[in-house]
Design a protein around this motif. Structure first.
Motif, mmCIF file in Angstrom:
data_model
loop_
_atom_site.group_PDB
_atom_site.id
_atom_site.type_symbol
_atom_site.label_atom_id
_atom_site.label_comp_id
_atom_site.label_asym_id
_atom_site.label_seq_id
_atom_site.Cartn_x
_atom_site.Cartn_y
_atom_site.Cartn_z
ATOM 1 N N ALA A 48 -21.571 -3.753 -34.666
ATOM 2 C CA ALA A 48 -22.155 -2.482 -34.747
ATOM 3 C C ALA A 48 -23.956 -2.749 -34.606
ATOM 4 C CB ALA A 48 -22.041 -2.080 -36.274
ATOM 5 N N GLY A 49 -24.592 -1.750 -34.717
ATOM 6 C CA GLY A 49 -26.105 -2.015 -34.538
ATOM 7 C C GLY A 49 -26.706 -2.454 -35.872
ATOM 8 N N SER A 50 -28.094 -3.025 -35.657
ATOM 9 C CA SER A 50 -28.778 -3.371 -37.127
ATOM 10 C C SER A 50 -29.654 -2.017 -37.359
ATOM 11 C CB SER A 50 -29.749 -4.541 -36.705
ATOM 12 O OG SER A 50 -30.483 -4.781 -37.416
ATOM 13 N N ASP A 51 -29.810 -1.871 -38.671
ATOM 14 C CA ASP A 51 -30.867 -0.909 -39.279
ATOM 15 C C ASP A 51 -31.866 -1.596 -39.739
ATOM 16 O OD1 ASP A 51 -32.190 1.053 -40.323
ATOM 17 O OD2 ASP A 51 -30.523 1.746 -41.719
ATOM 18 N N ALA B 110 -28.339 1.660 -43.094
ATOM 19 C CA ALA B 110 -27.086 2.064 -42.356
ATOM 20 C C ALA B 110 -26.780 0.773 -41.744
ATOM 21 C CB ALA B 110 -27.245 3.216 -41.543
ATOM 22 N N GLY B 111 -25.659 0.882 -40.566
ATOM 23 C CA GLY B 111 -25.554 0.009 -39.665
ATOM 24 C C GLY B 111 -25.016 -1.465 -40.253
ATOM 25 N N ILE B 112 -25.379 -2.404 -39.594
ATOM 26 C CA ILE B 112 -24.739 -3.894 -40.078
ATOM 27 C C ILE B 112 -25.418 -4.159 -41.471
ATOM 28 C CG2 ILE B 112 -25.364 -6.154 -39.707
ATOM 29 C CD1 ILE B 112 -23.542 -5.661 -37.418
ATOM 30 N N GLN B 113 -26.543 -3.752 -41.690
ATOM 31 C CA GLN B 113 -27.108 -4.011 -43.083
ATOM 32 C C GLN B 113 -26.288 -3.550 -44.147
ATOM 33 O OE1 GLN B 113 -28.860 -3.384 -40.490
ATOM 34 N NE2 GLN B 113 -30.586 -5.099 -40.374
ATOM 35 N N ALA B 114 -25.794 -2.067 -44.088
ATOM 36 C CA ALA B 114 -25.054 -1.496 -45.080
ATOM 37 C C ALA B 114 -23.535 -2.019 -45.000
ATOM 38 C CB ALA B 114 -24.926 -0.063 -44.620
ATOM 39 N N ASP B 115 -23.092 -2.586 -43.722
ATOM 40 C CA ASP B 115 -21.971 -2.895 -43.669
ATOM 41 C C ASP B 115 -21.544 -4.229 -44.730
ATOM 42 O OD1 ASP B 115 -21.042 -0.983 -41.710
ATOM 43 O OD2 ASP B 115 -21.917 -2.223 -40.228
ATOM 44 N N ILE B 116 -22.576 -5.135 -44.376
ATOM 45 C CA ILE B 116 -22.613 -6.639 -45.245
ATOM 46 C C ILE B 116 -22.592 -6.240 -46.585
ATOM 47 C CG2 ILE B 116 -23.881 -8.510 -45.482
ATOM 48 C CD1 ILE B 116 -24.755 -8.329 -42.628
ATOM 49 N N LYS B 117 -23.378 -5.350 -46.975
ATOM 50 C CA LYS B 117 -23.622 -5.095 -48.461
ATOM 51 C C LYS B 117 -22.235 -4.363 -48.968
ATOM 52 C CE LYS B 117 -28.500 -3.686 -48.089
ATOM 53 N NZ LYS B 117 -29.646 -2.712 -48.014
ATOM 54 N N ALA C 292 -26.634 -3.770 -31.284
ATOM 55 C CA ALA C 292 -27.905 -2.999 -30.832
ATOM 56 C C ALA C 292 -28.862 -3.400 -32.030
ATOM 57 C CB ALA C 292 -27.854 -1.653 -30.693
ATOM 58 N N LEU C 293 -30.308 -3.312 -31.645
ATOM 59 C CA LEU C 293 -31.368 -3.332 -32.493
ATOM 60 C C LEU C 293 -31.878 -2.022 -32.630
ATOM 61 C CD1 LEU C 293 -32.991 -6.562 -31.288
ATOM 62 C CD2 LEU C 293 -31.133 -6.482 -33.196
ATOM 63 N N THR D 179 -23.821 6.576 -45.198
ATOM 64 C CA THR D 179 -22.560 7.003 -45.961
ATOM 65 C C THR D 179 -21.277 6.760 -44.798
ATOM 66 O OG1 THR D 179 -22.781 9.138 -45.052
ATOM 67 C CG2 THR D 179 -23.207 8.705 -47.432
ATOM 68 N N GLY D 180 -21.544 6.905 -43.599
ATOM 69 C CA GLY D 180 -20.167 6.767 -42.706
ATOM 70 C C GLY D 180 -20.061 5.318 -42.481
ATOM 71 N N CYS D 181 -21.084 4.371 -42.256
ATOM 72 C CA CYS D 181 -20.882 3.107 -41.756
ATOM 73 C C CYS D 181 -20.438 2.086 -43.253
ATOM 74 C CB CYS D 181 -22.496 2.253 -41.596
ATOM 75 S SG CYS D 181 -23.311 3.228 -40.599
ATOM 76 N N THR D 182 -20.987 2.783 -44.351
ATOM 77 C CA THR D 182 -20.506 2.276 -45.661
ATOM 78 C C THR D 182 -19.090 2.560 -45.970
ATOM 79 O OG1 THR D 182 -22.621 2.455 -46.471
ATOM 80 C CG2 THR D 182 -21.017 2.143 -48.118
#
Length: 265
Positions: free
Chosen positions: A9-12, A17-24, A39-40, A209-212
């Motif tokens: 995914a992309g980084s936020d 959102a994005g990678i950061q939300a996904d990891i959390k 993507a950045l 919310t969608g990424c999460t």
């Protein structure tokens, strides 16, 4: 820690959102998150200011190294901005044998900025959807993918059926973009459907919310939950994350991803 999830995914830069939300989200639910950054972005709670796609060969290398060394029990895709990136991701997953694949068809940012090239939509339909274990579109994304107007819950079911016809094994239609005091999501599979409802929370702090949700579902699948159970847990997780959002930023703020302390049902 249980369940390995590779996130593509992309980084936020704002972290919501994005990678950061996904990891959390994966970490909060007791899983192990790996990433292939596609993507950045330079963004804050007011919107996306700039996007820099990552070269497809480098995305493929990130994927190959994670899958060959650590392995994955589930894969989640988010922002895949171009046809070339989509083709690369599909090629690697097909070659190496993808586990459960959750596809979040990220097309438009919360502030309205388009994150997917127009010509990438048909490539996603032809190449990515047929290998998806679970697809998680909101009503706007479902309309873009199917051409169908999605205004009611019955419309959500019709759009889900169309998306199943494209090859996805299950579709979670998200109803957060529809007006009304109750938010309804519908999980549709060839075997039937499950409905998830929650009172609408009156807040602007819904960034990511969608990424999460998609990453929380992928974590559940990686941990051996079936799709309805994984969605139910992810749905409850996101609702609490919205309810307890910290209120950061002057626009659409991030969720409270850290609230879960007992991740397993």
């Amino acid at each position: 820690m249980r369940g390995r999830v590779l996130i593509i995914a992309g980084s936020d830069s704002g972290g919501g959102a994005g990678i950061q939300a996904d990891i959390k989200a994966v970490t909060a639910l007791g899983g192990y998150a790996m990433t292939a950054v596609a993507a950045l972005t330079a963004q804050d709670t007011h919107g996306v200011r700039a996007v820099m796609p990552v070269p497809p060969d480098f995305i493929a290398l990130q994927m190959r190294l994670c899958l060959a060394d650590i392995g994955a029990d589930a894969v989640k895709t988010g922002m895949l901005a171009s046809p070339e990136i989509i083709e690369t991701v599909v090629a690697v997953l097909t070659e190496l044998g993808a586990p459960a694949l959750v596809v979040d068809p990220v097309m438009v940012a919360k502030g309205g900025q388009r994150l997917l090239e127009d010509r990438a939509v048909s490539v996603a339909i032809e190449r990515l959807l047929p290998i998806a274990t679970l697809l998680t579109p909101n009503t706007v994304e479902a309309t873009a993918l199917t051409g169908l107007a999605v205004d009611s819950v019955d419309d959500m079911r019709r759009a889900a059926d169309r998306l199943l016809g494209f090859g996805a094994r299950a579709v979670l239609m998200k109803g957060g973009h529809r007006a009304g005091p109750v938010v309804t999501d519908v999980l549709v599979t060839p075997m039937g459907e499950h409905t998830y409802t929650a009172p609408r929370i009156d807040t602007v702090h819904t960034h990511g919310t969608g990424c999460t949700l998609a990453s929380a579902i992928a974590c559940g699948l990686a941990q051996g939950l079936d799709a309805p159970t994984a969605v139910a847990r992810a749905h409850a997780y996101v609702q609490e994350a919205i309810r307890t959002a910290p209120g950061f930023g002057g626009g659409h703020g991030p969720l409270n991803h850290a609230h879960t302390v007992r991740p397993f049902p």
